[in-house]
Scaffold this motif. Structure first.
Motif, PDB file in Angstrom:
ATOM      1  N   LEU A 123      44.513  51.004  34.719  1.00 44.73           N
ATOM      2  CA  LEU A 123      45.159  49.764  35.130  1.00 44.73           C
ATOM      3  C   LEU A 123      46.468  50.038  35.867  1.00 44.73           C
ATOM      4  O   LEU A 123      46.772  49.391  36.876  1.00 44.73           O
ATOM      5  N   THR A 133      44.614  52.043  30.054  1.00 43.94           N
ATOM      6  CA  THR A 133      45.958  51.694  30.537  1.00 43.94           C
ATOM      7  C   THR A 133      46.333  52.536  31.751  1.00 43.94           C
ATOM      8  O   THR A 133      46.952  52.034  32.700  1.00 43.94           O
ATOM      9  N   GLU A 140      48.044  45.252  30.787  1.00 43.95           N
ATOM     10  CA  GLU A 140      48.486  45.325  32.183  1.00 43.95           C
ATOM     11  C   GLU A 140      47.602  44.450  33.078  1.00 43.95           C
ATOM     12  O   GLU A 140      46.846  44.950  33.913  1.00 43.95           O
ATOM     13  N   ASN A 141      47.716  43.155  32.893  1.00 41.59           N
ATOM     14  CA  ASN A 141      46.916  42.199  33.652  1.00 41.59           C
ATOM     15  C   ASN A 141      47.839  41.081  34.110  1.00 41.59           C
ATOM     16  O   ASN A 141      48.386  40.341  33.279  1.00 41.59           O
ATOM     17  N   ASP A 177      45.681  51.321  39.314  1.00 41.39           N
ATOM     18  CA  ASP A 177      45.202  50.213  40.148  1.00 41.39           C
ATOM     19  C   ASP A 177      46.377  49.393  40.677  1.00 41.39           C
ATOM     20  O   ASP A 177      46.406  49.004  41.856  1.00 41.39           O
TER      21      ASP A 177
END
Length: 284
Positions: A242, A239, A92-93, A245
């Protein structure tokens, strides 16, 4: 029902290898791509192990050797030039997904649908990285993909009906069900789920109840198969963080702020079931 040729799966982590296994056990040829050869070896071992375990519990599933026969493991992303449907499953980037989708876009034939498998990133944002945004849709697979009965399909702003229908047909071909929803950070499932697991973490962080008590209350009172903290451990606490975020950034809403206890566990490398330790301890 349409016929599918080769399915391309990018990313051989926990979810990516599970997605590859799901379609391979349905008899579809799958190319599993990852830049790390060691991760591909680990994925091969995990798929064989999981296929054996799932076959013991769920009758009718093929033997591990039959599943592996349908899989081609490679670190060469150019292998995607032959696929008829591609599913991206990396971390997840947004920056990393940008690079991968641009590379996928150069290799795939223009008519091939591309699915982004993400927990929270808006699919329209990912489609913006593509030269063919109309073919980009979202497919949110729950963990573990070979067992979970439902896939959440996400309609981005430019997604064509044809791409969405292809995704739904692919899920059906794998013996699963799907529901199509409109694009939103976190979609339906994780927009709600992340709030629940995060609030459960705050209960532990604030000393309202212990880990075991929180999970037991949800399982006993509501009939959940797993408590929220067990669920977070299964997803992977890194995860979960993320995803929170991303939801926090996308909505600018403090209700998605990650619990400090979650941050501390992630910083310590105690990321859940895959690490052997999260909110619960696991024997590998």
């Amino acid at each position: 029902m349409r016929e599918f040729g080769i399915i391309g799966v990018v990313g051989a982590g926990t979810i990516g290898s599970g997605v590859a296994q799901l379609f391979a056990q349905a008899g579809l040829p799958v190319v599993l791509v990852d830049t790390d050869p060691a991760q591909l070896d680990l994925a091969r071992d995990n798929i064989a192990k999981n296929a054996r375990l799932y076959g013991m519990v769920h009758k009718g599933l093929p033997a591990p050797e039959e599943v592996l026969k349908n899989l081609h493991f490679t670190s060469d992303i150019k292998a995607l030039s032959e696929v008829d449907f591609a599913i991206e499953n990396i971390t997840e980037n947004v920056t990393q997904k940008t690079a991968v989708h641009r590379e996928i876009d150069r290799i795939l034939r223009p008519e091939v649908p591309v699915a982004a498998n993400t927990s929270a990133i808006p699919i329209t944002r990912i489609a913006g990285f593509s030269g063919h945004p109309k073919r980009v849709i979202g497919m949110h697979f729950m963990n573990p993909p070979p067992i979970m009965p439902m896939v959440e399909i996400i309609r981005a702003t430019h997604s064509t009906p044809q791409a969405l229908e292809a995704a739904a047909d692919l899920v059906t071909a794998a013996g699963k069900h799907s529901i199509t929803v409109n694009d939103s950070p976190g979609f339906v499932t994780n927009r709600v789920m992340m709030l629940m697991v995060n609030e459960a973490m705050f209960l532990v962080h604030e000393g309202v109840a212990g880990v075991q008590e929180v999970d037991r209350l949800f399982k006993t009172c509501f009939g959940h198969k797993m408590g929220p903290l067990e669920t977070a451990d299964l997803i992977g606490l890194d995860t979960v963080k993320l995803s929170l975020d991303i939801l926090y950034d996308e909505f600018n809403d403090p209700k998605y702020r990650p619990c400090p206890l979650l941050k501390r566990l992630v910083y310590a490398g105690q990321t859940g079931r895959k690490a052997g330790q999260g909110f619960h301890h696991y024997d590998h």
